[in-house]
Motif scaffolding. Structure first.
Motif, PDB file in Angstrom:
ATOM      1  N   MET A 140      37.482  46.503  48.634  1.00  0.00           N
ATOM      2  CA  MET A 140      38.404  46.048  47.617  1.00  0.00           C
ATOM      3  C   MET A 140      37.821  44.861  46.847  1.00  0.00           C
ATOM      4  SD  MET A 140      40.868  48.170  47.574  1.00  0.00           S
ATOM      5  CE  MET A 140      41.947  47.366  46.460  1.00  0.00           C
ATOM      6  N   THR A 141      37.117  43.992  47.571  1.00  0.00           N
ATOM      7  CA  THR A 141      36.516  42.840  46.892  1.00  0.00           C
ATOM      8  C   THR A 141      35.508  43.302  45.860  1.00  0.00           C
ATOM      9  OG1 THR A 141      36.846  41.449  48.834  1.00  0.00           O
ATOM     10  CG2 THR A 141      35.227  40.698  47.235  1.00  0.00           C
ATOM     11  N   ASP A 142      34.643  44.237  46.243  1.00  0.00           N
ATOM     12  CA  ASP A 142      33.655  44.767  45.289  1.00  0.00           C
ATOM     13  C   ASP A 142      34.342  45.418  44.098  1.00  0.00           C
ATOM     14  OD1 ASP A 142      31.611  43.902  46.910  1.00  0.00           O
ATOM     15  OD2 ASP A 142      31.098  45.901  47.674  1.00  0.00           O
ATOM     16  N   PHE A 143      35.411  46.168  44.372  1.00  0.00           N
ATOM     17  CA  PHE A 143      36.132  46.842  43.297  1.00  0.00           C
ATOM     18  C   PHE A 143      36.675  45.822  42.292  1.00  0.00           C
ATOM     19  CE2 PHE A 143      40.143  48.335  41.469  1.00  0.00           C
ATOM     20  CZ  PHE A 143      39.703  49.484  40.825  1.00  0.00           C
ATOM     21  N   TRP A 144      37.407  44.812  42.785  1.00  0.00           N
ATOM     22  CA  TRP A 144      38.022  43.855  41.876  1.00  0.00           C
ATOM     23  C   TRP A 144      37.000  42.944  41.209  1.00  0.00           C
ATOM     24  CZ3 TRP A 144      42.230  44.571  39.437  1.00  0.00           C
ATOM     25  CH2 TRP A 144      43.172  45.447  39.979  1.00  0.00           C
ATOM     26  N   CYS A 145      35.887  42.644  41.882  1.00  0.00           N
ATOM     27  CA  CYS A 145      34.818  41.881  41.220  1.00  0.00           C
ATOM     28  C   CYS A 145      34.240  42.692  40.065  1.00  0.00           C
ATOM     29  CB  CYS A 145      33.718  41.507  42.210  1.00  0.00           C
ATOM     30  SG  CYS A 145      34.170  40.144  43.306  1.00  0.00           S
ATOM     31  N   SER A 146      34.119  43.986  40.261  1.00  0.00           N
ATOM     32  CA  SER A 146      33.613  44.848  39.191  1.00  0.00           C
ATOM     33  C   SER A 146      34.617  44.974  38.059  1.00  0.00           C
ATOM     34  CB  SER A 146      33.262  46.232  39.736  1.00  0.00           C
ATOM     35  OG  SER A 146      32.157  46.143  40.608  1.00  0.00           O
ATOM     36  N   VAL A 147      35.890  45.084  38.394  1.00  0.00           N
ATOM     37  CA  VAL A 147      36.938  45.257  37.384  1.00  0.00           C
ATOM     38  C   VAL A 147      37.129  43.988  36.556  1.00  0.00           C
ATOM     39  CG1 VAL A 147      39.438  45.557  37.078  1.00  0.00           C
ATOM     40  CG2 VAL A 147      38.183  47.079  38.599  1.00  0.00           C
ATOM     41  N   THR A 165      51.181  39.337  45.374  1.00  0.00           N
ATOM     42  CA  THR A 165      49.924  38.870  45.946  1.00  0.00           C
ATOM     43  C   THR A 165      49.087  38.133  44.914  1.00  0.00           C
ATOM     44  OG1 THR A 165      49.949  40.708  47.502  1.00  0.00           O
ATOM     45  CG2 THR A 165      47.839  39.618  47.153  1.00  0.00           C
ATOM     46  N   ALA A 166      49.018  38.645  43.702  1.00  0.00           N
ATOM     47  CA  ALA A 166      48.224  37.998  42.649  1.00  0.00           C
ATOM     48  C   ALA A 166      48.826  36.667  42.227  1.00  0.00           C
ATOM     49  CB  ALA A 166      48.099  38.926  41.445  1.00  0.00           C
ATOM     50  N   ALA A 167      50.123  36.503  42.379  1.00  0.00           N
ATOM     51  CA  ALA A 167      50.785  35.255  41.983  1.00  0.00           C
ATOM     52  C   ALA A 167      50.489  34.116  42.949  1.00  0.00           C
ATOM     53  CB  ALA A 167      52.290  35.477  41.876  1.00  0.00           C
ATOM     54  N   GLU A 168      50.135  34.456  44.185  1.00  0.00           N
ATOM     55  CA  GLU A 168      49.912  33.417  45.198  1.00  0.00           C
ATOM     56  C   GLU A 168      48.681  32.554  44.915  1.00  0.00           C
ATOM     57  OE1 GLU A 168      50.022  35.185  49.089  1.00  0.00           O
ATOM     58  OE2 GLU A 168      52.006  36.045  48.728  1.00  0.00           O
ATOM     59  N   PRO A 169      47.490  33.136  44.747  1.00  0.00           N
ATOM     60  CA  PRO A 169      46.303  32.276  44.614  1.00  0.00           C
ATOM     61  C   PRO A 169      45.972  31.858  43.177  1.00  0.00           C
ATOM     62  CG  PRO A 169      45.608  34.538  44.847  1.00  0.00           C
ATOM     63  CD  PRO A 169      47.120  34.529  44.944  1.00  0.00           C
ATOM     64  N   PHE A 170      46.578  32.513  42.194  1.00  0.00           N
ATOM     65  CA  PHE A 170      46.161  32.305  40.807  1.00  0.00           C
ATOM     66  C   PHE A 170      47.232  31.616  39.970  1.00  0.00           C
ATOM     67  CE2 PHE A 170      43.966  36.361  42.018  1.00  0.00           C
ATOM     68  CZ  PHE A 170      42.687  35.825  42.098  1.00  0.00           C
ATOM     69  N   ALA A 171      46.754  30.938  38.940  1.00  0.00           N
ATOM     70  CA  ALA A 171      47.654  30.414  37.915  1.00  0.00           C
ATOM     71  C   ALA A 171      48.280  31.608  37.198  1.00  0.00           C
ATOM     72  CB  ALA A 171      46.873  29.550  36.936  1.00  0.00           C
ATOM     73  N   PRO A 172      49.465  31.432  36.624  1.00  0.00           N
ATOM     74  CA  PRO A 172      50.149  32.560  35.973  1.00  0.00           C
ATOM     75  C   PRO A 172      49.290  33.300  34.946  1.00  0.00           C
ATOM     76  CG  PRO A 172      51.640  30.713  36.167  1.00  0.00           C
ATOM     77  CD  PRO A 172      50.289  30.212  36.621  1.00  0.00           C
ATOM     78  N   GLU A 173      48.538  32.593  34.136  1.00  0.00           N
ATOM     79  CA  GLU A 173      47.735  33.277  33.114  1.00  0.00           C
ATOM     80  C   GLU A 173      46.602  34.112  33.718  1.00  0.00           C
ATOM     81  OE1 GLU A 173      46.374  28.996  33.498  1.00  0.00           O
ATOM     82  OE2 GLU A 173      48.301  29.962  33.157  1.00  0.00           O
ATOM     83  N   THR A 174      46.110  33.719  34.874  1.00  0.00           N
ATOM     84  CA  THR A 174      45.082  34.513  35.569  1.00  0.00           C
ATOM     85  C   THR A 174      45.726  35.688  36.285  1.00  0.00           C
ATOM     86  OG1 THR A 174      43.743  32.530  35.862  1.00  0.00           O
ATOM     87  CG2 THR A 174      43.207  34.414  37.260  1.00  0.00           C
ATOM     88  N   SER A 175      46.852  35.450  36.901  1.00  0.00           N
ATOM     89  CA  SER A 175      47.579  36.507  37.590  1.00  0.00           C
ATOM     90  C   SER A 175      47.908  37.652  36.635  1.00  0.00           C
ATOM     91  CB  SER A 175      48.859  35.932  38.199  1.00  0.00           C
ATOM     92  OG  SER A 175      49.623  36.934  38.798  1.00  0.00           O
TER      93      SER A 175
END
Length: 85
Positions: free
Chosen positions: A1-8, A44-54
């Motif tokens: 999953m990490t490789d996938f999202w790093c690529s995306v 899950t995306a809201a937890e580690p990221f600022a809203p604009e990154t999420s």
């Protein structure tokens, strides 16, 4: 999953898999499952990221989900008007 999202997201190119064939193997998945997964992904995306990154992650996940749903559930023979086949 990490490789996938790093690529995306980062365009790293480290993911070399094929998501559509991998998901086509999942015979018990329904279209409704995608909404459940997207809701969990949003949280899950809201937890580690600022809203604009999420938002970047969530919008990309929604596009990927739409593409996978088309690949998994759309069939011309089911959606074509009668007599047009």
């Amino acid at each position: 999953m990490t490789d996938f999202w790093c690529s995306v997201i980062l365009k790293s190119g480290v993911y070399q898999g094929r998501p559509v064939p991998a998901h086509l193997k999942l015979k018990d998945v329904t279209e409704a499952d995608f909404e459940i997964w997207l809701a969990l992904f949003r949280e899950t995306a809201a937890e580690p990221f600022a809203p604009e990154t999420s938002v970047v992650f969530v919008e990309r996940a929604q596009r990927i989900a739409a593409s996978l749903k088309l690949a998994m559930f759309f069939r011309l023979d089911r959606t074509a008007p009668a007599g047009s086949q």
